[in-house]
Design an enzyme around this catalytic site. Sequence first.
Site, mmCIF file in Angstrom:
data_model
loop_
_atom_site.group_PDB
_atom_site.id
_atom_site.type_symbol
_atom_site.label_atom_id
_atom_site.label_comp_id
_atom_site.label_asym_id
_atom_site.label_seq_id
_atom_site.Cartn_x
_atom_site.Cartn_y
_atom_site.Cartn_z
ATOM 1 N N ASP A 16 0.817 -1.217 0.000
ATOM 2 C CA ASP A 16 0.000 0.000 0.000
ATOM 3 C C ASP A 16 0.854 1.272 0.000
ATOM 4 O O ASP A 16 1.979 1.273 0.487
ATOM 5 C CB ASP A 16 -0.927 -0.024 1.228
ATOM 6 N N TRP A 21 3.002 7.903 -2.434
ATOM 7 C CA TRP A 21 4.449 7.993 -2.750
ATOM 8 C C TRP A 21 4.654 8.915 -3.950
ATOM 9 O O TRP A 21 5.516 9.786 -3.932
ATOM 10 C CB TRP A 21 4.982 6.589 -3.063
ATOM 11 N N ARG A 29 -0.433 9.498 -9.632
ATOM 12 C CA ARG A 29 -0.500 8.281 -8.813
ATOM 13 C C ARG A 29 0.096 7.050 -9.493
ATOM 14 O O ARG A 29 0.763 6.233 -8.863
ATOM 15 C CB ARG A 29 -1.971 7.971 -8.470
ATOM 16 N N HIS A 33 2.738 3.174 -8.896
ATOM 17 C CA HIS A 33 2.588 1.753 -9.241
ATOM 18 C C HIS A 33 3.797 1.273 -10.042
ATOM 19 O O HIS A 33 4.291 0.170 -9.847
ATOM 20 C CB HIS A 33 1.299 1.523 -10.042
ATOM 21 N N SER A 61 -7.414 -5.375 -5.127
ATOM 22 C CA SER A 61 -8.548 -5.937 -4.385
ATOM 23 C C SER A 61 -9.812 -5.911 -5.245
ATOM 24 O O SER A 61 -9.884 -5.159 -6.235
ATOM 25 C CB SER A 61 -8.781 -5.140 -3.099
ATOM 26 N N ARG A 67 -11.919 2.502 -8.435
ATOM 27 C CA ARG A 67 -11.046 3.639 -8.786
ATOM 28 C C ARG A 67 -11.322 4.151 -10.199
ATOM 29 O O ARG A 67 -11.974 3.495 -10.992
ATOM 30 C CB ARG A 67 -9.584 3.208 -8.666
ATOM 31 N N LEU A 127 10.696 -20.246 -3.864
ATOM 32 C CA LEU A 127 9.622 -19.445 -3.253
ATOM 33 C C LEU A 127 8.338 -19.598 -4.072
ATOM 34 O O LEU A 127 8.387 -19.585 -5.299
ATOM 35 C CB LEU A 127 10.088 -17.980 -3.253
ATOM 36 N N SER A 191 -8.155 -4.481 4.991
ATOM 37 C CA SER A 191 -8.797 -4.174 3.703
ATOM 38 C C SER A 191 -9.134 -5.438 2.901
ATOM 39 O O SER A 191 -8.814 -5.536 1.709
ATOM 40 C CB SER A 191 -7.925 -3.222 2.873
HETATM 41 C C1 IPE Z 1 -5.519 -2.557 -0.200
HETATM 42 O O1 IPE Z 1 -5.187 -1.227 -0.327
HETATM 43 C C2 IPE Z 1 -5.396 -3.248 -1.519
HETATM 44 C C3 IPE Z 1 -4.042 -3.398 -2.042
HETATM 45 C C4 IPE Z 1 -2.918 -2.990 -1.474
HETATM 46 C C5 IPE Z 1 -3.940 -4.078 -3.307
HETATM 47 P P1 IPE Z 1 -6.295 -0.081 -0.544
HETATM 48 O O2 IPE Z 1 -5.533 1.171 -0.717
HETATM 49 O O3 IPE Z 1 -7.206 -0.486 -1.635
HETATM 50 O O4 IPE Z 1 -7.089 -0.124 0.833
HETATM 51 P P2 IPE Z 1 -7.974 0.987 1.550
HETATM 52 O O5 IPE Z 1 -8.987 1.456 0.551
HETATM 53 O O6 IPE Z 1 -7.045 2.088 1.976
HETATM 54 O O7 IPE Z 1 -8.570 0.300 2.739
HETATM 55 C C1 IPE Z 2 -1.559 0.258 -3.343
HETATM 56 O O1 IPE Z 2 -1.296 1.625 -3.368
HETATM 57 C C2 IPE Z 2 -1.735 -0.338 -4.716
HETATM 58 C C3 IPE Z 2 -3.100 -0.758 -5.049
HETATM 59 C C4 IPE Z 2 -4.130 -0.689 -4.267
HETATM 60 C C5 IPE Z 2 -3.303 -1.270 -6.383
HETATM 61 P P1 IPE Z 2 -2.486 2.685 -3.460
HETATM 62 O O2 IPE Z 2 -2.775 2.916 -4.887
HETATM 63 O O3 IPE Z 2 -3.613 2.249 -2.613
HETATM 64 O O4 IPE Z 2 -1.782 3.960 -2.850
HETATM 65 P P2 IPE Z 2 -2.428 4.962 -1.779
HETATM 66 O O5 IPE Z 2 -2.820 4.126 -0.603
HETATM 67 O O6 IPE Z 2 -3.588 5.614 -2.437
HETATM 68 O O7 IPE Z 2 -1.317 5.904 -1.449
HETATM 69 MG MG MG Z 3 -4.064 2.490 -0.628
#
Ligand code: IPE
Ligand code: IPE
Ligand code: MG
Length: 237
Positions: A16, A21, A29, A33, A61, A67, A127, A191
Site C-alpha cells: 500500500d 508515494w 498516482r 505503481h 482488491s 477507482r 519461493l 482491507s
Molecule cells: C488494499 O489497499 C489493496 C491493495 C494494497 C492491493 P487499498 O488502498 O485499496 O485499501 P484501503 O482502501 O485504503 O482500505
Molecule cells: C496500493 O497503493 C496499490 C493498489 C491498491 C493497487 P495505493 O494505490 O492504494 O496507494 P495509496 O494508498 O492511495 O497511497
Molecule cells: Mg491504498
Amino acid sequence: MDKDLIVPKHVGIIMDGNGRWAQERGMIRTMGHKNALKTLKELCIHMADVGVKYASLYAFSTENFKREKSEVDYLMNLFISSFKKEFKFLIEKDVKVLFSGRRDPLPEKVLEAMDEIVYDTKDNKSLTLNICLNYGSHAEICDMTKKICEMYKNNEISLDDIDDNFIQKNMYQDLPPLDFVIRTSGELRLSNFMMYQASYAEFYFPKVYFPDFNSSEFDKALIEFNKRNRRFGGVGK
Ligand code: IPE
Ligand code: IPE
Ligand code: MG
C-alpha cells in the site's frame, strides 16, 4: 541478514501507499505503481534468498475496481507487462507463481498473461508467490462456500468432512496459514486481505510507502518478527 533469525514460512504483503508515494513527489498516482514494480522485483529475489517459502502479495482488491478507469487501466496494463516480461527472471530464480482471486471481470489479456506465468513457473520449487489479484477475503469465502455446497449436493462429501484442513484445501490456493502480515504506508487495517489465513499471523505496519519497502526494510521487518512471542492460544515461551 543475521543467520540465527527465524524466517516466517508464509509472509503476506499488503503493498500500500503507491499513490501517496507519487503524489508527495509531485507525480501522478500511477508513477507510484510503476516504482512499486521495481521494489517488488527486488523483494522477490530477497525473499527467495532468505528462504521465505510462500509470499502472498496483495496487488489488486475486488474493491479497487471503484477507482478511476484510467488508474484501473494502467494497473491492468502493468500486470500484463509484468507477467509477460518483467517477471521472467522468476523462472531462473526457481520461483513458482500462483494467483488468488476472481477471474471475472479481469480483461482477457490479463488472464492470458497470468496463465502464461503460472505455466512457465509450475515446476519451480524455491519461493511460491501467491499474487492476490482481483482478490477479496469475502469473495474467497463466498466462492469456497459455493464450491463446498456443490460437492455436498453431488454427494461427494459428508458434513463430517468439513474441518479446518478441508476449508484450507478449498480456498483459492491450498497454502499454509500466514505467519507474518506486513502492510506498508502506515494504514492499520486488512482491507479484505486473507482474513481466514491471517488468524494467528503477526502484524507489522511500517510507515514507509511500498515503493520504498526495499530489502533492508524487509530485514527490519524480520527482526521485528523475531521479537514476537507467538502463543497460538497456549502459554508460550
Ligand atoms: C488494499 O489497499 C489493496 C491493495 C494494497 C492491493 P487499498 O488502498 O485499496 O485499501 P484501503 O482502501 O485504503 O482500505
Ligand atoms: C496500493 O497503493 C496499490 C493498489 C491498491 C493497487 P495505493 O494505490 O492504494 O496507494 P495509496 O494508498 O492511495 O497511497
Ligand atoms: Mg491504498
